[in-house]
Design an enzyme around this catalytic site. Structure first.
Site, PDB file in Angstrom:
ATOM      1  N   THR A 122       0.756  -1.071  -0.105  1.00 30.16           N
ATOM      2  CA  THR A 122       0.000  -0.015   0.069  1.00 30.16           C
ATOM      3  C   THR A 122       0.977   1.163  -0.021  1.00 30.16           C
ATOM      4  O   THR A 122       1.540   1.457   0.969  1.00 30.16           O
ATOM      5  CB  THR A 122      -0.903  -0.150   1.420  1.00 30.16           C
ATOM      6  OG1 THR A 122      -1.626  -1.151   1.327  1.00 30.16           O
ATOM      7  CG2 THR A 122      -1.689   1.353   1.152  1.00 30.16           C
ATOM      8  N   LEU A 253     -19.922  -3.189  10.940  1.00 27.24           N
ATOM      9  CA  LEU A 253     -20.884  -2.287  11.796  1.00 27.24           C
ATOM     10  C   LEU A 253     -20.979  -3.057  13.268  1.00 27.24           C
ATOM     11  O   LEU A 253     -22.074  -2.812  13.965  1.00 27.24           O
ATOM     12  CB  LEU A 253     -22.308  -2.278  11.258  1.00 27.24           C
ATOM     13  CG  LEU A 253     -22.711  -1.347  10.111  1.00 27.24           C
ATOM     14  CD1 LEU A 253     -24.063  -1.245  10.019  1.00 27.24           C
ATOM     15  CD2 LEU A 253     -22.374   0.247  10.722  1.00 27.24           C
ATOM     16  N   CYS A 263      -3.118  -2.271   9.228  1.00 30.68           N
ATOM     17  CA  CYS A 263      -3.419  -1.617   7.769  1.00 30.68           C
ATOM     18  C   CYS A 263      -4.264  -0.273   8.287  1.00 30.68           C
ATOM     19  O   CYS A 263      -3.902   0.886   8.006  1.00 30.68           O
ATOM     20  CB  CYS A 263      -4.165  -2.370   6.774  1.00 30.68           C
ATOM     21  SG  CYS A 263      -3.307  -3.549   6.090  1.00 30.68           S
TER      22      CYS A 263
HETATM   23  N1  LIG Z   1      -1.331  -7.419   6.240  1.00 27.50           N
HETATM   24  C1  LIG Z   1      -2.210  -7.106   5.458  1.00 27.50           C
HETATM   25  O1  LIG Z   1      -3.608  -7.661   6.014  1.00 27.50           O
HETATM   26  C2  LIG Z   1      -2.311  -6.187   4.289  1.00 27.50           C
HETATM   27  C3  LIG Z   1      -3.544  -6.094   3.510  1.00 27.50           C
HETATM   28  C4  LIG Z   1      -3.363  -5.504   2.232  1.00 27.50           C
HETATM   29  C5  LIG Z   1      -2.405  -4.589   1.916  1.00 27.50           C
HETATM   30  N2  LIG Z   1      -1.144  -4.848   2.967  1.00 27.50           N
HETATM   31  C6  LIG Z   1      -0.150  -4.127   2.666  1.00 27.50           C
HETATM   32  O2  LIG Z   1       1.007  -4.785   1.877  1.00 27.50           O
HETATM   33  C7  LIG Z   1       2.278  -4.676   2.421  1.00 27.50           C
HETATM   34  C8  LIG Z   1       3.020  -5.672   3.174  1.00 27.50           C
HETATM   35  O3  LIG Z   1       2.370  -5.852   4.335  1.00 27.50           O
HETATM   36  P1  LIG Z   1       2.637  -7.228   5.066  1.00 27.50           P
HETATM   37  O4  LIG Z   1       1.590  -7.231   6.262  1.00 27.50           O
HETATM   38  O5  LIG Z   1       2.581  -8.363   4.276  1.00 27.50           O
HETATM   39  O6  LIG Z   1       4.065  -7.009   5.721  1.00 27.50           O
HETATM   40  P2  LIG Z   1       5.062  -7.758   6.546  1.00 27.50           P
HETATM   41  O7  LIG Z   1       5.730  -6.858   7.195  1.00 27.50           O
HETATM   42  O8  LIG Z   1       4.122  -8.736   7.125  1.00 27.50           O
HETATM   43  O9  LIG Z   1       5.989  -8.394   5.323  1.00 27.50           O
HETATM   44  C9  LIG Z   1       6.972  -7.664   4.626  1.00 27.50           C
HETATM   45  C10 LIG Z   1       8.187  -8.500   4.283  1.00 27.50           C
HETATM   46  O10 LIG Z   1       8.976  -7.913   3.412  1.00 27.50           O
HETATM   47  C11 LIG Z   1      10.361  -8.342   3.855  1.00 27.50           C
HETATM   48  N3  LIG Z   1      11.215  -7.117   3.194  1.00 27.50           N
HETATM   49  C12 LIG Z   1      11.431  -6.057   3.328  1.00 27.50           C
HETATM   50  N4  LIG Z   1      12.343  -5.399   2.539  1.00 27.50           N
HETATM   51  C13 LIG Z   1      12.669  -6.340   1.715  1.00 27.50           C
HETATM   52  C14 LIG Z   1      13.596  -6.570   0.680  1.00 27.50           C
HETATM   53  N5  LIG Z   1      14.372  -5.372   0.044  1.00 27.50           N
HETATM   54  N6  LIG Z   1      13.827  -7.702   0.238  1.00 27.50           N
HETATM   55  C15 LIG Z   1      13.242  -8.714   0.344  1.00 27.50           C
HETATM   56  N7  LIG Z   1      12.301  -8.778   1.411  1.00 27.50           N
HETATM   57  C16 LIG Z   1      11.891  -7.605   1.949  1.00 27.50           C
HETATM   58  C17 LIG Z   1      10.630  -8.380   5.204  1.00 27.50           C
HETATM   59  O11 LIG Z   1      11.579  -9.118   5.849  1.00 27.50           O
HETATM   60  C18 LIG Z   1       9.331  -8.861   5.526  1.00 27.50           C
HETATM   61  O12 LIG Z   1       9.158 -10.338   5.651  1.00 27.50           O
HETATM   62  C19 LIG Z   1       2.036  -3.238   3.119  1.00 27.50           C
HETATM   63  O13 LIG Z   1       2.501  -2.215   2.210  1.00 27.50           O
HETATM   64  C20 LIG Z   1       0.712  -3.497   3.689  1.00 27.50           C
HETATM   65  O14 LIG Z   1       0.117  -2.164   3.863  1.00 27.50           O
HETATM   66  C21 LIG Z   1      -1.217  -5.553   3.869  1.00 27.50           C
END
Ligand SMILES: NC(=O)c1ccc[n+]([C@@H]2O[C@H](COP(=O)([O-])OP(=O)(O)OC[C@H]3O[C@@H](n4cnc5c(N)ncnc54)[C@H](O)[C@@H]3O)[C@@H](O)[C@H]2O)c1
Length: 442
Positions: A122, A253, A263
């Site tokens: 995001t 709700l 998020c």
């Molecule tokens: N968690 C949710 O429910 C959700 C839902 C929709 C969107 N998002 C969005 O998706 C994105 C990821 O969220 P998440 O919850 O999966 O995050 P997270 O923190 O669980 O996972 C991120 C991963 O990326 C890895 N990482 C970071 N930099 C890296 C690099 N240069 N090379 C390789 N690996 C790298 C980290 O080690 C980690 O394992 C965010 O922007 C979040 O807003 C999350």
């Protein structure tokens, strides 16, 4: 098609596993060696129902692998998904794009052939253009396109959400990128799931607008709940009556202790920041952020009232600490506001959560982890139901009340009702948006 996914967190891992289940050849990359070791040993580093089985199936089929080696993952890949974290930047509420931009630079220096660089994280409006500039600057000879493909999955139901989405949003600038994205999502397209193909900025904005809207809806009902408590209305009945209106809908709700999670808190703050930077203040979102904080804090007052004005020396059993059921995610969970307040006030806190301990232990120092609700409640002065795990939906309330020092319950998810608590022998029972037990007619 060969796809690389950078980041094996909640979004990257689920996306990688599901893309491989679509039939694509997927390599998931993370920079955290402990995650990659676990994944290569067939273990899922997070708790997400069904993920381990689906992962094993696709690894077995030879379509899914995990590595620290980004150059190998990018070899022959037609698309690379950036699914790294975008947490709130310290100080100003802006989304921290350090990880996204670092991934983009790495891709730029390592990719050899035409590739579509897809941002699944995001990210604020304009980020995909920044990714494009960064990649071009780092490697002017690379043929590539960027695409925005925000993710809408919910933790706890992530696979189903990914496989049967309400919609897929794709922002692109070229037909070539649109074709690659269409090929990736072909199985969903064939099954008539809506695919919204749009420009980069609109795709980026859709994600923030959707999350801010949902956060607003939750906060709205939470605020109505507070008014219900003063006026004698029952927020569950109010939500039901509102939700049956097709223009409103019954989702989001359910009144509770304020939204948390990985998020909504960060995305509402980021949207507010984008508004400020563009001189169009997001006044509704800013109010939502403020009201949500007040609601979280008001939960502590609610518990304090139930404990006759002092937590000192009280034993409090907390059922559930993750920000919602069916996940081990503790990011911005209401438990992180409530439990430190209990401990700060002198309470001894016992905690039980089906999956929260792994993350929670470091975040909640000083609590005592126990196996189940009954152990937690034994000799306690107060039980707080904080996360509505299935295990807590059908508790033997009589058994709980019988073994408590003073049978008091704060049901912050409205799972039970005054009459259940009264029948079970509770001395006091409070919930959200409904009159407390002693002053209610039932
Ligand atoms: N968690 C949710 O429910 C959700 C839902 C929709 C969107 N998002 C969005 O998706 C994105 C990821 O969220 P998440 O919850 O999966 O995050 P997270 O923190 O669980 O996972 C991120 C991963 O990326 C890895 N990482 C970071 N930099 C890296 C690099 N240069 N090379 C390789 N690996 C790298 C980290 O080690 C980690 O394992 C965010 O922007 C979040 O807003 C999350």
């Amino acid at each position: 098609m060969k796809i690389a996914v950078i980041g094996t967190g909640y979004v990257g891992l689920v996306s990688g596993v599901c893309f491989s289940d679509f039939g694509h050849n997927v390599v998931c990359v993370d920079k955290d060696p402990s995650k990659i070791d676990k994944l290569n040993a067939g273990q899922v580093p997070i708790y997400e129902p069904g993920l381990e089985e689906l992962m094993a199936k696709n690894v077995e089929a030879g379509r899914l692998s995990f590595t620290l080696d980004l150059p190998a993952a990018l070899e022959d890949a037609e698309a690379v998904f950036i699914a790294v974290g975008t947490p709130t930047r310290r100080g100003d509420g802006h989304a921290d794009l350090t990880y996204v931009m670092a991934a983009a630079e790495e891709i730029a220096t390592l990719a050899k052939n035409y590739i579509v660089i897809v941002t699944k994280s995001t990210v604020p409006v304009g980020t995909n253009r920044k990714v494009k500039q960064t990649v071009h600057k780092a490697n002017p000879d690379l043929a590539f396109d960027v695409a925005s493909n925000p993710e809408f999955l919910r933790e706890g139901a992530a696979i189903d959400d990914f496989m049967r989405p309400d919609r897929v949003v794709v922002g692109v600038q070229t037909d070539r990128a649109a074709d690659v994205m269409a090929e990736i999502y072909r199985p969903l397209f064939l099954r008539d799931f809506p695919i919204v193909v749009t420009d980069l900025e609109s795709a980026e904005m859709i994600k923030y607008a959707a999350n801010a809207f949902l956060a607003t809806k939750i906060t709205f009902i939470n605020e109505i709940a507070a008014l219900c408590e003063r006026t004698g209305a029952d927020v569950k009945q109010v939500a039901k009556g509102m939700g049956l209106d097709g223009r409103i809908g019954n989702k989001f709700l359910h009144a509770g202790p304020g939204y948390g999670g990985s998020c909504f808190p960060k995305d509402t703050k980021a949207l507010a920041r984008i508004g400020q930077e563009n001189a169009v203040p997001m006044q509704i979102t800013e109010a939502v952020i403020k009201v949500n904080e007040e609601i979280k804090r008001s939960m502590v007052d609610k518990l304090l009232d139930l404990c006759d004005g002092s937590f000192n020396g009280k034993i409090v059993a907390v059922l559930g600490v993750t920000f919602k059921p069916n996940t081990d995610d503790m990011r911005d969970a209401p438990a992180l506001t409530i439990i430190p307040a209990l401990i700060g006030g002198g309470a001894k806190v016992r905690v039980t959560d089906p999956q929260g301990r792994h993350e929670g232990e470091a975040l909640l120092p000083g609590v005592n982890w126990v196996e189940d609700a009954y152990k937690a409640a034994r000799n306690a002065d107060l039980v707080v139901l904080l996360t509505e795990w299935n295990e807590f939906r059908a508790l033997d309330l009589k058994r709980i009340a019988k073994h408590m020092a003073t049978p008091r319950m704060a049901d912050l998810r409205n799972i039970y009702a005054n009459k259940d608590a009264k029948k079970a022998g509770f001395q006091s029972y409070v919930s959200i948006g409904r009159l407390p037990m002693h002053s209610s007619s039932d």
